[in-house]
Design a protein around this motif. Structure first.
Motif, PDB file in Angstrom:
ATOM      1  N   LEU A 195     -10.792  -3.382   1.567  1.00  0.00           N
ATOM      2  CA  LEU A 195      -9.582  -2.991   0.837  1.00  0.00           C
ATOM      3  C   LEU A 195      -9.929  -2.435  -0.541  1.00  0.00           C
ATOM      4  O   LEU A 195      -9.401  -1.408  -0.971  1.00  0.00           O
ATOM      5  CB  LEU A 195      -8.686  -4.219   0.645  1.00  0.00           C
ATOM      6  CG  LEU A 195      -7.560  -4.460   1.641  1.00  0.00           C
ATOM      7  CD1 LEU A 195      -6.932  -5.838   1.412  1.00  0.00           C
ATOM      8  CD2 LEU A 195      -6.512  -3.366   1.506  1.00  0.00           C
ATOM      9  N   TYR A 219      -9.223   1.257  -1.940  1.00  0.00           N
ATOM     10  CA  TYR A 219      -8.443   1.496  -3.158  1.00  0.00           C
ATOM     11  C   TYR A 219      -9.227   2.375  -4.135  1.00  0.00           C
ATOM     12  O   TYR A 219      -8.714   3.343  -4.672  1.00  0.00           O
ATOM     13  CB  TYR A 219      -8.067   0.166  -3.824  1.00  0.00           C
ATOM     14  CG  TYR A 219      -6.754  -0.416  -3.343  1.00  0.00           C
ATOM     15  CD1 TYR A 219      -5.656   0.398  -3.082  1.00  0.00           C
ATOM     16  CD2 TYR A 219      -6.605  -1.788  -3.166  1.00  0.00           C
ATOM     17  CE1 TYR A 219      -4.444  -0.131  -2.659  1.00  0.00           C
ATOM     18  CE2 TYR A 219      -5.397  -2.330  -2.740  1.00  0.00           C
ATOM     19  CZ  TYR A 219      -4.325  -1.491  -2.487  1.00  0.00           C
ATOM     20  OH  TYR A 219      -3.131  -2.025  -2.080  1.00  0.00           O
ATOM     21  N   HIS A 237       0.834  -1.208   0.000  1.00  0.00           N
ATOM     22  CA  HIS A 237       0.000   0.000   0.000  1.00  0.00           C
ATOM     23  C   HIS A 237       0.866   1.255   0.000  1.00  0.00           C
ATOM     24  O   HIS A 237       0.580   2.225  -0.679  1.00  0.00           O
ATOM     25  CB  HIS A 237      -0.919   0.026   1.227  1.00  0.00           C
ATOM     26  CG  HIS A 237      -1.786  -1.187   1.338  1.00  0.00           C
ATOM     27  ND1 HIS A 237      -2.319  -1.810   0.246  1.00  0.00           N
ATOM     28  CD2 HIS A 237      -2.206  -1.892   2.410  1.00  0.00           C
ATOM     29  CE1 HIS A 237      -3.043  -2.863   0.640  1.00  0.00           C
ATOM     30  NE2 HIS A 237      -2.967  -2.929   1.955  1.00  0.00           N
TER      31      HIS A 237
END
Ligand code: FAD
Length: 288
Positions: A92, A96, A61
């Motif tokens: 997640l 994103y 990340h």
């Protein structure tokens, strides 16, 4: 002639570059120097691997965030499902998407030794991601068959499932047996897989390490390749020239066979990848 057909392809080639999250400060410097060096080649995207089962997720990340902040590259995180619940993966994916990520490389990930038979596969992750948003998803393909597959046909059917679930390209495991790649590409077409089967090119700098890795991944290292690197274990600079020559020969044959998209396993090094791209006619924008 070969040179003519490469020249005709100039401008048509798309490249993407794969990096891995650095573990040390020295490796970090290497990575960012490489990203800077390769950036002017304007890759379609750059991807960052995800260390399943090894606690390096945050580092993926971190690298992705920095690429987004400090470059104009399209950053594509790899994501694996082996050690995450669907809830975690959904979160997640949402994070994103909200931070501007549109491209994801979706994988199952390798199972820890001795684990039970898996019940979730990469196709499930593709489906999950598409349920969150309209991501551009890449999946893995194996010209020489994934080691866990029942057989080549089952592996091909699995790739079809991943594409049908919403993936828009397949990136292959690295290979040196070009015929195996070409046959695989034909079989994909015959199976109705209508996306690019992007060859994953591994420019070899460390043949000893490659031998270990190839064994684990079911990748054939042909006799001619052994011969090329024979006697060079203590000679990194010659090895690097040989590695460039091998990869350049490969991409020439592949582009003659109509391949227009190439994915490079850079191992965080720019030099060989840059040279191979140059040969393919992929040049810095300013110099065109
Ligand atoms: P899948 O497509 O799920 O296939 C896994 C195996 O299961 C195959 O043998 C398939 O034939 C079989 N299979 C699928 N569905 C079924 C079913 N329903 N029943 C029975 N068998 C089935 N690993 C990482 O940890 N991090 C990374 O960042 C990473 N990046 C990669 C990038 C690329 C381009 C490639 C080629 C591989 C990468 N890998 C990475 C390795 C990958 O995670 C492993 O190869 C993993 O073992 C399989 O992942 P997959 O997405 O291909 O799995």
């Amino acid at each position: 002639s070969l040179n003519q057909s490469l020249a005709e392809l100039n401008g048509d080639i798309n490249v993407s570059f794969e990096f891995f999250p650095p573990a040390t400060e020295e490796m970090e410097t290497l990575l960012w120097n490489s990203i800077q060096r390769l950036q002017p080649l304007q890759p379609k995207f750059v991807s960052v691997t995800y260390g399943a089962n090894s606690g390096v997720r945050d580092r993926t990340h971190g690298v992705i965030e920095r690429i987004q902040k400090e470059t104009n590259l399209v950053a594509a995180p790899h994501l694996t499902l082996v050690d995450a619940s669907d809830e975690e993966l959904l979160q997640l994916a949402k994070n994103y998407w909200n931070s501007g990520i549109r491209n994801i490389v979706a994988l199952r990930g390798d199972l820890p030794e001795g684990s039970a038979k898996p019940t979730r596969f990469a196709a499930d992750l593709v489906r999950l991601l598409r349920s969150v948003a309209d991501f551009d998803i890449s999946v893995a393909a194996y010209p020489e068959v994934h080691p866990d597959a029942a057989n080549a046909q089952a592996d091909l059917v699995n790739l079809k499932r991943k594409i049908d679930a919403g993936a828009s390209r397949a990136i292959t495991q690295f290979f040196f047996d070009i015929e195996a790649y070409l046959r695989f590409r034909d079989r994909c077409v015959a199976a109705g897989i209508d996306v690019e089967i992007v060859p994953g090119i591994l420019p070899v700098t460390n043949f000893k390490q490659l031998k270990r890795f190839a064994g684990m991944t079911n990748v054939n290292l042909p006799g001619w390749l052994h011969q090329q690197f024979d006697g060079l274990d203590e000679d990194p600079s010659t090895r690097s020239l040989v590695g460039a020559s091998v990869a350049i020969d490969m991409v020439k044959v592949l582009s003659r066979e109509g391949v227009k998209d190439f994915h490079f396993y850079t191992l965080n090094r720019a030099e060989l990848t840059y040279a191979i791209c140059h040969i393919l006619g992929v040049r810095p924008k300013a110099a065109q």
